[in-house]
Design an enzyme around this catalytic site. Structure first.
Site, PDB file in Angstrom:
ATOM      1  CE1 TYR A 126      20.598  16.351  -2.382  1.00  0.00           C
ATOM      2  CE2 TYR A 126      19.769  16.797  -0.095  1.00  0.00           C
ATOM      3  CZ  TYR A 126      20.772  16.494  -0.888  1.00  0.00           C
ATOM      4  OH  TYR A 126      22.024  16.416  -0.519  1.00  0.00           O
ATOM      5  CE  LYS A 173      15.220  18.608 -19.461  1.00  0.00           C
ATOM      6  NZ  LYS A 173      16.425  19.147 -20.245  1.00  0.00           N
ATOM      7  CG  ASP A 207      18.915  21.434 -20.718  1.00  0.00           C
ATOM      8  OD1 ASP A 207      18.015  22.216 -20.426  1.00  0.00           O
ATOM      9  OD2 ASP A 207      18.516  20.575 -21.619  1.00  0.00           O
ATOM     10  CG  ASP A 231      23.084  18.591  -3.614  1.00  0.00           C
ATOM     11  OD1 ASP A 231      23.730  19.225  -2.766  1.00  0.00           O
ATOM     12  OD2 ASP A 231      23.217  17.627  -4.285  1.00  0.00           O
TER      13      ASP A 231
END
Ligand code: NAD
Length: 336
Positions: A126, A173, A207, A231
């Protein structure tokens, strides 16, 4: 009661409407306060400053250590670095904290949701560090440092312990981003093992974690994740409890804290007097607790809980027809 000084940034779009409603509620609840009003975002450019985050605004937050901020508009794909990214980096506001809970009187698919998202706020994907390698090929850099990963993990575990939370879940992840998310994950695991074995600890690949969130959100407690994931997951979780109008937030550092709701400047409804000020009112409640003004914070919470339970003065996003000011008036009335 000592008088407080708080920097107030009305922001853009619905920002001025919801900040006005919120300061009215905070004052009616009895806080003795001087607001130092300063601009950021498009409002700063309109007022003649040459940056969306003027030095004067930054200096005031450094001096007073505390700000209540409305949302600001960030142009897509061009222009200045986002005010929010600048603020978080320049003031080292490394922990974004976003409590998401089911509210009385707000019907959604789920009940009994009570979780807190802790988002690393200074690096990750980000950061907006992008590069054109050759025309037609661009990159976006994901940064992870051991200092920042360890700092946010320790902050989250300390927060969970202080707030008597039971479980902390890390979203990651690391199966794909083995270095960056791997470092984030390993830092959390190490802090858990070495310092906070009192808290139940869980790791989920993001996920699958998103699926779990929309299947059984009641099982989630404290969620820890890097910047971009935080976010995205914040807005997803807002949708579980009634939308962006009901989720507060804060950006905390060691020297300063900036309190702002999760929602943006909502240009589609700006200037119409229909925005829900509840998210920012709840944000102010968080700020008051942070300041040690817990009695005033509780008074505000009881006020809006009563208004929501009664259900007569809800804003449009919650199925009602009240305007921003009407909702604030109802909260003020319920606090008496
Ligand atoms: P948004 O949060 O502004 O709006 C998304 C949807 O939610 C819109 O339909 C809006 O009307 C609704 N909504 C949001 N807040 C609401 C409220 N208080 N009451 C009722 N409805 C509400 O997101 P967006 O449209 O993606 O972004 C608009 C602008 O805000 C962009 O420039 C974005 O960069 C900026 N933004 C700023 C912040 C911030 O300053 N903290 C956060 C997010 C987005």
């Amino acid at each position: 009661m000592a008088k407080h000084t708080i920097v107030l940034i009305p922001g853009d779009g619905i920002g001025p409407e919801v900040t006005k409603a919120t300061t009215r509620v905070v004052e009616a609840a009895g806080l003795s306060v001087d607001w130092v009003e300063l601009p950021a975002g498009a409002a700063a450019l309109e007022q003649g400053f040459d940056n969306v985050l003027p030095e004067r605004t930054l200096a005031a937050i450094r001096a007073h250590h505390l700000a209540l901020k409305g949302p600001v508009t960030t142009p897509v794909g061009k222009g200045f670095t986002s005010v929010n990214v600048q603020l978080r980096k320049k003031l080292n506001l490394y922990a974004a904290v976003r409590p998401v809970r089911s509210l009385p009187g707000i019907k959604t698919r789920f009940e009994n949701i009570d979780m807190v998202i802790v988002r690393e706020n200074t690096e990750g994907l980000y950061s907006g560090i992008e590069n054109e390698v050759v025309p037609g090929v661009v990159t976006s850099l994901k940064v992870a440092s051991e200092v920042a990963c360890t700092r946010i993990a320790r902050w989250a575990f300390r927060y969970a312990t202080k707030k008597k939370r039971k479980k902390l879940t890390v979203f990651h992840k690391a199966n794909i981003m083995k270095l960056t998310d791997g470092m984030f994950l390993n830092s959390a695991r190490r802090i858990y093992e070495d310092e906070y074995p009192n808290i139940e600890y869980e790791e989920v690949i993001i996920d699958a974690g998103c699926m779990k969130l929309v299947q059984n959100p009641e099982r989630m407690d404290v969620l820890l994740m890097e910047n971009l994931y935080g976010d995205l997951v914040s807005d997803l979780c807002a949708g579980l409890v009634g939308g962006l109008g009901v989720v507060p937030g804060s950006n905390i550092g060691d020297e300063a804290a900036v309190f702002e709701a999760v929602h943006g400047s909502a240009p589609d409804i700006a200037g119409k007097g229909v925005a829900n000020p509840l998210a920012l009112i709840m944000t102010a409640e968080m700020m008051l607790t942070h300041m040690g003004e817990t009695a005033i914070a509780q008074k505000i919470r009881k006020g809006y809980d009563a208004v929501l339970t009664e259900g007569k003065s809800l804003t449009r996003d919650l199925g009602g027809s009240a305007g921003t000011d009407q909702f604030a008036d109802a909260v003020i009335g319920a606090m008496k």
